[in-house]
Design a protein around this motif. Structure first.
Motif, PDB file in Angstrom:
ATOM      1  N   CYS A  16       3.829  -4.650  -9.356  1.00  0.00           N
ATOM      2  CA  CYS A  16       3.372  -4.194  -8.043  1.00  0.00           C
ATOM      3  C   CYS A  16       3.051  -2.706  -8.148  1.00  0.00           C
ATOM      4  O   CYS A  16       3.845  -1.928  -8.666  1.00  0.00           O
ATOM      5  N   ARG A  17       1.895  -2.326  -7.620  1.00  0.00           N
ATOM      6  CA  ARG A  17       1.486  -0.934  -7.681  1.00  0.00           C
ATOM      7  C   ARG A  17       1.145  -0.366  -6.303  1.00  0.00           C
ATOM      8  O   ARG A  17       0.652   0.740  -6.197  1.00  0.00           O
ATOM      9  N   ALA A  18       1.397  -1.143  -5.270  1.00  0.00           N
ATOM     10  CA  ALA A  18       1.075  -0.687  -3.917  1.00  0.00           C
ATOM     11  C   ALA A  18       2.083  -1.257  -2.941  1.00  0.00           C
ATOM     12  O   ALA A  18       2.757  -2.250  -3.225  1.00  0.00           O
ATOM     13  N   SER A  19       2.165  -0.661  -1.765  1.00  0.00           N
ATOM     14  CA  SER A  19       3.151  -1.088  -0.772  1.00  0.00           C
ATOM     15  C   SER A  19       2.788  -2.419  -0.122  1.00  0.00           C
ATOM     16  O   SER A  19       3.529  -2.916   0.698  1.00  0.00           O
ATOM     17  N   ARG A  20       1.702  -3.020  -0.526  1.00  0.00           N
ATOM     18  CA  ARG A  20       1.310  -4.329   0.014  1.00  0.00           C
ATOM     19  C   ARG A  20       1.653  -5.458  -0.952  1.00  0.00           C
ATOM     20  O   ARG A  20       1.025  -6.503  -0.962  1.00  0.00           O
ATOM     21  N   CYS A  21       2.680  -5.255  -1.777  1.00  0.00           N
ATOM     22  CA  CYS A  21       3.052  -6.200  -2.827  1.00  0.00           C
ATOM     23  C   CYS A  21       4.567  -6.303  -2.931  1.00  0.00           C
ATOM     24  O   CYS A  21       5.270  -5.304  -2.740  1.00  0.00           O
ATOM     25  N   VAL A  22       5.060  -7.502  -3.225  1.00  0.00           N
ATOM     26  CA  VAL A  22       6.474  -7.710  -3.540  1.00  0.00           C
ATOM     27  C   VAL A  22       6.562  -8.584  -4.783  1.00  0.00           C
ATOM     28  O   VAL A  22       5.688  -9.405  -5.044  1.00  0.00           O
ATOM     29  N   SER A  23       7.649  -8.388  -5.555  1.00  0.00           N
ATOM     30  CA  SER A  23       7.830  -9.139  -6.781  1.00  0.00           C
ATOM     31  C   SER A  23       9.318  -9.255  -7.114  1.00  0.00           C
ATOM     32  O   SER A  23      10.091  -8.333  -6.857  1.00  0.00           O
ATOM     33  N   ALA A 100       0.918 -10.454  -2.994  1.00  0.00           N
ATOM     34  CA  ALA A 100       0.229  -9.185  -2.774  1.00  0.00           C
ATOM     35  C   ALA A 100      -1.049  -9.380  -1.970  1.00  0.00           C
ATOM     36  O   ALA A 100      -1.756 -10.369  -2.145  1.00  0.00           O
ATOM     37  N   SER A 101      -1.330  -8.423  -1.109  1.00  0.00           N
ATOM     38  CA  SER A 101      -2.586  -8.387  -0.374  1.00  0.00           C
ATOM     39  C   SER A 101      -3.656  -7.772  -1.267  1.00  0.00           C
ATOM     40  O   SER A 101      -3.381  -6.845  -2.020  1.00  0.00           O
ATOM     41  N   ARG A 102      -4.867  -8.255  -1.166  1.00  0.00           N
ATOM     42  CA  ARG A 102      -5.954  -7.712  -1.982  1.00  0.00           C
ATOM     43  C   ARG A 102      -6.511  -6.413  -1.420  1.00  0.00           C
ATOM     44  O   ARG A 102      -7.060  -5.615  -2.165  1.00  0.00           O
ATOM     45  N   VAL A 103      -6.429  -6.246  -0.108  1.00  0.00           N
ATOM     46  CA  VAL A 103      -7.008  -5.046   0.509  1.00  0.00           C
ATOM     47  C   VAL A 103      -5.976  -4.343   1.376  1.00  0.00           C
ATOM     48  O   VAL A 103      -4.978  -4.933   1.775  1.00  0.00           O
TER      49      VAL A 103
END
Length: 127
Positions: A16-23, A100-103
């Motif tokens: 994950c590289r952005a706040s719109r992602c969880v793992s 994760a969201s794409r945008v």
């Protein structure tokens, strides 16, 4: 919009590289979710999760193998796409997840809620 690269070449889920992602494979608290744990066989767990995904609105299964699932979730209003990945390691009775969201920059915890909803539905099916 082009599809993002998801599972890496070595079979691990992308970080994950952005706040719109969880793992479940990160140690970063902001992006961290717990893996799904199960009893029984890996195949039974995969089939149960596939049944759950089939019941959810806006889901399209893009790729399914014995140890990996990629599903796309399309939002009903804005038609944006989020990617959910499930990885079924051969050892241990766990399922690793990445959503994760794409945008966008922030998803208002939508991906975290999706993963926790999936976990709750899965746990409710377990004996």
């Amino acid at each position: 919009m082009a599809k993002p690269q998801l599972a890496s070449v070595d079979g691990e889920l992308a970080p994950c590289r952005a706040s719109r992602c969880v793992s479940s494979l990160t140690q970063e608290p902001a992006y961290r979710v717990e893996p799904i744990r199960y009893e029984g066989s890996r195949e039974s767990a995969r089939l149960a999760l596939m049944r759950i995904l089939a019941e959810l609105p806006g889901v399209k299964i893009v790729l399914q193998t014995e140890d990996y699932v990629h599903a796309e979730f399309t939002s009903p209003v804005l038609r944006t796409v989020d990617d959910l990945e499930l990885q079924f390691p051969r050892r241990g009775q766990i399922v690793h997840l990445r959503s994760a969201s794409r945008v966008g920059y922030y998803d208002f915890d939508g991906n975290r809620e999706r993963v926790e909803d999936l976990r709750a539905r899965f746990e409710a099916m377990q004996p």
